[in-house]
Design a protein around this motif. Structure first.
Motif, PDB file in Angstrom:
ATOM      1  N   ASP A   1     -20.195   3.277   4.757  1.00  0.00           N
ATOM      2  CA  ASP A   1     -19.484   4.184   5.664  1.00  0.00           C
ATOM      3  C   ASP A   1     -17.969   4.118   5.464  1.00  0.00           C
ATOM      4  OD1 ASP A   1     -21.871   4.996   6.710  1.00  0.00           O
ATOM      5  OD2 ASP A   1     -21.704   3.838   8.577  1.00  0.00           O
ATOM      6  N   ASP A   2     -17.453   2.985   4.993  1.00  0.00           N
ATOM      7  CA  ASP A   2     -16.022   2.848   4.746  1.00  0.00           C
ATOM      8  C   ASP A   2     -15.560   3.752   3.606  1.00  0.00           C
ATOM      9  OD1 ASP A   2     -15.951   0.936   6.761  1.00  0.00           O
ATOM     10  OD2 ASP A   2     -16.118  -0.751   5.351  1.00  0.00           O
ATOM     11  N   TYR A   3     -16.433   3.981   2.623  1.00  0.00           N
ATOM     12  CA  TYR A   3     -16.099   4.898   1.526  1.00  0.00           C
ATOM     13  C   TYR A   3     -15.990   6.326   2.051  1.00  0.00           C
ATOM     14  CZ  TYR A   3     -17.140   1.123  -1.726  1.00  0.00           C
ATOM     15  OH  TYR A   3     -17.135  -0.066  -2.405  1.00  0.00           O
ATOM     16  N   VAL A   4     -16.905   6.698   2.920  1.00  0.00           N
ATOM     17  CA  VAL A   4     -16.885   8.031   3.516  1.00  0.00           C
ATOM     18  C   VAL A   4     -15.608   8.207   4.334  1.00  0.00           C
ATOM     19  CG1 VAL A   4     -18.033   9.604   5.133  1.00  0.00           C
ATOM     20  CG2 VAL A   4     -19.397   8.219   3.546  1.00  0.00           C
ATOM     21  N   ALA A   5     -15.269   7.221   5.129  1.00  0.00           N
ATOM     22  CA  ALA A   5     -14.058   7.291   5.956  1.00  0.00           C
ATOM     23  C   ALA A   5     -12.797   7.385   5.088  1.00  0.00           C
ATOM     24  CB  ALA A   5     -13.977   6.081   6.882  1.00  0.00           C
ATOM     25  N   ALA A   6     -12.747   6.608   4.021  1.00  0.00           N
ATOM     26  CA  ALA A   6     -11.575   6.632   3.129  1.00  0.00           C
ATOM     27  C   ALA A   6     -11.460   7.985   2.439  1.00  0.00           C
ATOM     28  CB  ALA A   6     -11.669   5.511   2.104  1.00  0.00           C
ATOM     29  N   PHE A   7     -12.596   8.527   1.971  1.00  0.00           N
ATOM     30  CA  PHE A   7     -12.564   9.838   1.335  1.00  0.00           C
ATOM     31  C   PHE A   7     -12.108  10.905   2.323  1.00  0.00           C
ATOM     32  CE2 PHE A   7     -14.433  13.987   0.673  1.00  0.00           C
ATOM     33  CZ  PHE A   7     -13.922  14.303  -0.568  1.00  0.00           C
ATOM     34  N   THR A   8     -12.672  10.890   3.527  1.00  0.00           N
ATOM     35  CA  THR A   8     -12.324  11.889   4.535  1.00  0.00           C
ATOM     36  C   THR A   8     -10.840  11.838   4.867  1.00  0.00           C
ATOM     37  OG1 THR A   8     -14.558  11.780   5.445  1.00  0.00           O
ATOM     38  CG2 THR A   8     -12.851  12.720   6.862  1.00  0.00           C
ATOM     39  N   GLU A   9     -10.306  10.639   5.019  1.00  0.00           N
ATOM     40  CA  GLU A   9      -8.879  10.490   5.309  1.00  0.00           C
ATOM     41  C   GLU A   9      -8.024  11.072   4.180  1.00  0.00           C
ATOM     42  OE1 GLU A   9      -5.632   6.885   5.708  1.00  0.00           O
ATOM     43  OE2 GLU A   9      -7.699   6.492   6.353  1.00  0.00           O
ATOM     44  N   LEU A  10      -8.391  10.773   2.934  1.00  0.00           N
ATOM     45  CA  LEU A  10      -7.634  11.273   1.792  1.00  0.00           C
ATOM     46  C   LEU A  10      -7.779  12.789   1.664  1.00  0.00           C
ATOM     47  CD1 LEU A  10      -5.930  10.797  -0.753  1.00  0.00           C
ATOM     48  CD2 LEU A  10      -8.070  10.339  -1.978  1.00  0.00           C
ATOM     49  N   PHE A  11      -8.993  13.301   1.800  1.00  0.00           N
ATOM     50  CA  PHE A  11      -9.236  14.742   1.679  1.00  0.00           C
ATOM     51  C   PHE A  11      -8.474  15.507   2.762  1.00  0.00           C
ATOM     52  CE2 PHE A  11     -11.896  18.624   1.946  1.00  0.00           C
ATOM     53  CZ  PHE A  11     -11.884  18.983   0.615  1.00  0.00           C
ATOM     54  N   ASP A  12      -8.511  15.009   3.998  1.00  0.00           N
ATOM     55  CA  ASP A  12      -7.753  15.642   5.088  1.00  0.00           C
ATOM     56  C   ASP A  12      -6.263  15.665   4.774  1.00  0.00           C
ATOM     57  OD1 ASP A  12     -10.123  15.981   6.469  1.00  0.00           O
ATOM     58  OD2 ASP A  12      -9.629  14.568   8.080  1.00  0.00           O
ATOM     59  N   ARG A  13      -5.752  14.558   4.242  1.00  0.00           N
ATOM     60  CA  ARG A  13      -4.318  14.485   3.931  1.00  0.00           C
ATOM     61  C   ARG A  13      -3.938  15.484   2.841  1.00  0.00           C
ATOM     62  NH1 ARG A  13      -2.691   9.358   1.306  1.00  0.00           N
ATOM     63  NH2 ARG A  13      -2.256  10.559  -0.540  1.00  0.00           N
ATOM     64  N   VAL A  14      -4.767  15.570   1.801  1.00  0.00           N
ATOM     65  CA  VAL A  14      -4.471  16.493   0.698  1.00  0.00           C
ATOM     66  C   VAL A  14      -4.514  17.945   1.176  1.00  0.00           C
ATOM     67  CG1 VAL A  14      -5.333  17.366  -1.515  1.00  0.00           C
ATOM     68  CG2 VAL A  14      -5.189  14.906  -1.113  1.00  0.00           C
ATOM     69  N   VAL A  15      -5.546  18.303   1.923  1.00  0.00           N
ATOM     70  CA  VAL A  15      -5.631  19.680   2.439  1.00  0.00           C
ATOM     71  C   VAL A  15      -4.453  19.950   3.368  1.00  0.00           C
ATOM     72  CG1 VAL A  15      -6.978  21.294   3.846  1.00  0.00           C
ATOM     73  CG2 VAL A  15      -8.129  19.854   2.139  1.00  0.00           C
ATOM     74  N   ASN A  16      -4.139  19.014   4.243  1.00  0.00           N
ATOM     75  CA  ASN A  16      -3.012  19.198   5.162  1.00  0.00           C
ATOM     76  C   ASN A  16      -1.701  19.422   4.407  1.00  0.00           C
ATOM     77  OD1 ASN A  16      -2.097  19.260   7.967  1.00  0.00           O
ATOM     78  ND2 ASN A  16      -0.966  17.409   7.403  1.00  0.00           N
TER      79      ASN A  16
END
Length: 178
Positions: free
Chosen positions: A31-46
């Motif tokens: 689940d930590d990989y999913v959370a890290a990916f989501t955080e990075l993906f959100d930042r890039v899109v933002n």
């Protein structure tokens, strides 16, 4: 790399960032990989939502542009803004060839996503009767280059025109990942 031009010092080039091929990321739980990916993906899109005006989206029914669209819509909703999504629709009665495992009309998938994202405004763009060889002189004069995958030119330009009519200043994509 970063290029700096200074009248006194001349031109300087320095690395801005680099990939460390030996670096591994290890988390204790999946689940930590999913959370890290989501955080990075959100930042890039933002980061790509910075615009002098409204933001839009080239949106297919595929995973890439849909993922960017859902994330952008979520981030824009926090600011009370809407995401305009543009999808090309084949002509009525389209019966042309479609590669196995693919589909010609992506609107059912786009509309399903729009129903879940209340601030995503899905717009179907029709290009009935237009041909990619029309107005090629104007295209070459303006761009001074060929258009990659010329058969997509008609819907690409139609979406750009529709976005311009809506005042959209930035168009996101999910290019080349499906």
């Amino acid at each position: 790399h970063l290029l700096t031009v200074d009248p006194q010092r001349g031109i300087r080039i320095r690395p801005h960032w680099g990939i460390d091929p030996d670096k591994e990321i290890r988390f204790p739980r999946d689940d930590d990989y999913v959370a890290a990916f989501t955080e990075l993906f959100d930042r890039v899109v933002n980061d790509h939502l910075r615009s002098a005006g409204p933001v839009g989206m080239f949106m297919s029914g595929g995973l890439d542009s849909s993922s960017v669209a859902v994330t952008a819509a979520k981030l824009l909703s926090e600011q009370g803004e809407t995401l305009s999504a543009f999808t090309e629709v084949p002509r009525a009665g389209f019966d042309g060839p479609v590669l196995q495992g693919r589909y010609a009309d992506e609107t059912p998938f786009v509309h399903a996503i729009a129903q879940r994202c209340r601030n995503l405004e899905a717009t179907a763009v029709h290009t009935d009767g237009r041909h990619f060889l029309e107005d090629t002189e104007a295209l070459f004069e303006a761009s001074e280059t060929v258009f990659p995958n010329a058969s997509n030119r008609v819907w690409w330009e139609a979406i750009l025109q529709r976005a311009q009519q809506r005042g959209v200043c930035t168009l996101l994509t999910g290019d080349a990942g499906n």
